[in-house]
Scaffold this motif. Structure first.
Motif: not given
Length: 603
Positions: A131-133, A139-141, A297-300
């Motif tokens: 949901l976050t990424v 942030a990283g997964t 900055l969007y996503g990983e």
């Protein structure tokens, strides 16, 4: 070694497993069985990693296709707010507010809680990270996948009634498999488990960790292509060696900045306890503004930043940004965008996690490292002194920053070597990661994962003896067989107690139960023969203060240090108000430690 089930409602599962466990004991050796379990954990962790990465990419493509190009920058700024809000809703109503973000809880679990990872982490990290990424959280997964893998290993060991040591091993296998599956990098997965999770590598752990990582990599390779990083075949040249050394300083400086910034924001968000909507709105708005100003900055950031730099299309970073109005040929505005994105990537990650999202610093370190590598190489090339291969410094920056932030130089070095398809840059990787790690560790002794644990008083780097001693519960070591004396008792009564006691130390306790002092046989040996004073000499005149007192919440290690320092076999235990509870002896601590050591070897 078999252990009883954790909960009564699991008895049915254990009854179903009993025939298999009995068959295994008769026909399968312990070593082969551990390899089987490592492979099983690798398969499951690999499937979890593939499922998460596939779902994130599918969702991101859907969201990108849902908006037209002129409105894309506004959508990118708004999507993360939706993702963080959904993550908070899931955490609050499905997980009862207990998510446990990051690698830190897993490190603590393996170091202090017998590698028991809650079953909720089998799914909670996957759902919240998705949901976050997938909605653009910066942030990283890697951390969520690694935690999920660790949960798979830990809970598989619990279901199969594995002992503490095997459970700890399988927890590490799961974490290694998760990282290996993300990057198709089995060696890096093993080293990550050793450097960041287990913090050591007993010889018997090596093969299962390799099996688990390799199995997860095979699953990932079969079902998911992995990260599309560029194959690097051209090697380094000798005249660039000084630049590698200087670049190591740059990556170390960025790593220190990222660790301190991340924990500053963690403290800042900690002022708003719980899952408050003020945090979600404030964090979402701040993150949206950052993405609006700096779209990379969007996503990983692996596809939009790292792969773009490796392909040599750095000017594509300005797409949809305010900097695009200056054209593709203005290199200085490009470097301004790269610098701002590099410095704010950790800020964006901190906001994403602090506002209620889920993700980690592993991927953020790689993205920021790629940016600093490109920035350094392009600035040197603009001087005209030497022509540095920018692609080389992009991957060297990834390794250097990761080595500093995570305090895992071997993981960083082998990860980059594996994902770039070869070892053409192995010597530069060794130089950059070594310098970056050593300098970062000088200024930040603990990694981004362990710094918070250390601030709470948990030394995850404690040696094995300290680890075993930390498991001892001082409450269970208190001995109540010491005969208490009243301060008003006479010498004659004391002599009578000596005749029937099995101890030579006696606590002197007042009417309120508080410890007044102690008496030992050595202290009154000469007085015992003074018959004339049997009725006139009181215990209060003979007692002395104990050399030290122990609190029931003190650690066994601290208590053992007090016993050694005072050169006494026993010390009194008193609560905060001074009420006497009993004695703790050196022999009791060492006996319990020996039992723990035996159980550790049998587990």
């Amino acid at each position: 070694m078999m252990h009883p089930p954790d909960h009564p409602h699991k008895s049915r599962i254990y009854r179903l497993l009993n025939p298999f466990l009995l068959w295994r004991l008769r026909h399968v050796s312990e070593r082969v069985y551990v390899v089987w379990l490592a492979a099983l954990v690798g398969v499951l962790a690999g499937l979890a990693a593939v499922a998460l990465k596939t779902a994130i990419h599918w969702q991101q493509h859907r969201l990108a296709a849902a908006v037209t190009e002129p409105n894309r920058v506004f959508a990118l700024s708004f999507y993360p707010i939706i993702g963080i809000t959904l993550t908070v809703l899931v955490t609050k109503y499905l997980l009862n507010g207990n998510l446990g973000r990051g690698i830190g809880p897993i490190i603590y679990s393996t170091a202090r809680e017998n590698a028991i990872v809650p079953r909720s982490k089998l799914y909670s990290q996957l759902i919240t990270a998705f949901l976050t990424v997938s909605f653009g959280g910066s942030a990283g997964t890697e951390a969520p996948i690694s935690v999920t893998g660790a949960a798979i290993g830990s809970n598989a060991a619990r279901v199969l009634r594995a002992g503490r040591r095997r459970r700890r091993l399988l927890t590490g296998c799961g974490a290694a498999a998760g990282v290996a599956a993300i990057f198709n990098a089995p060696i890096a997965g093993v080293l990550f488990a050793v450097e960041a999770i287990l913090l050591e590598l007993p010889a018997q752990y090596f093969i299962p960790l390799l099996i688990s990582s390799a199995t997860a990599t095979v699953v990932s390779k079969a079902l998911y292509a992995g990260q599309p990083f560029t194959l690097i075949t051209n090697s380094w040249v000798l005249n660039t060696v000084p630049f590698y050394v200087v670049f190591g300083l740059f990556t170390a400086g960025l790593a220190v900045y990222m660790i301190r910034t991340y924990h500053w924001f963690e403290h800042f968000w900690g002022r708003w306890p719980g899952l408050r909507w003020q945090k979600v709105l404030a964090g979402g708005a701040a993150l949206g503004l950052l993405i609006f100003l700096f779209p990379p900055l969007y996503g990983e950031g692996y596809t939009t930043v790292v792969q773009t730099l490796l392909d040599g299309h750095a000017h594509d970073l300005t797409t949809d940004s305010l900097f695009s109005v200056y054209g593709d040929d203005n290199v200085w505005w490009l470097l301004v965008l790269v610098s701002c994105t590099m410095l704010t990537k950790v800020v964006a990650t901190s906001i994403t996690v602090g506002a209620g999202g889920n993700g980690g610093m592993f991927g953020t370190s790689l993205v920021a490292g790629a940016l600093v590598g490109f920035l350094f190489a392009r600035l040197v090339n603009l001087t005209g002194l030497v022509a540095l291969p920018e692609v080389h410094f992009v991957v060297l920056g990834m390794a250097g920053v990761l080595a500093g932030v995570v305090h895992a130089p071997l993981t960083a070095m082998f990860l980059i070597a594996e994902i770039t398809g070869g070892y053409a840059l192995f010597v530069p990787l060794m130089l950059v990661t070594s310098f970056s790690y050593l300098i970062t560790k000088h200024f930040e002794p603990y990694s981004v994962y362990t710094r918070k644990l250390t601030q709470k008083g948990v030394d995850v780097y404690a040696n094995r003896d300290s680890d075993l001693l930390s498991r001892l519960d001082l409450h269970r070591l208190i001995d109540n067989e010491f005969v208490p004396l009243r301060p008003g008792a006479t010498l004659g009564e004391l002599v009578d107690v000596f005749r029937h006691a099995h101890r030579n130390t006696f606590p002197v306790v007042g009417k309120s139960g508080k410890l007044r002092g102690i008496i030992t046989l050595d202290m009154v040996r000469d007085t015992l023969f003074d018959d004339a004073h049997y009725t006139t000499t009181k215990v209060r005149e003979l007692m002395q203060p104990p050399p030290a007192r122990v609190h029931p919440t003190d650690s066994a290690e601290h208590t053992l240090e007090l016993l050694e320092r005072t050169a006494t076999p026993a010390l009194p235990v008193c609560d905060e108000e001074g009420v006497y509870l009993g004695f703790v002896t050196r022999s009791a601590i060492l006996a319990r430690y020996r039992r723990e050591l035996i159980e550790e070897g049998q587990a």
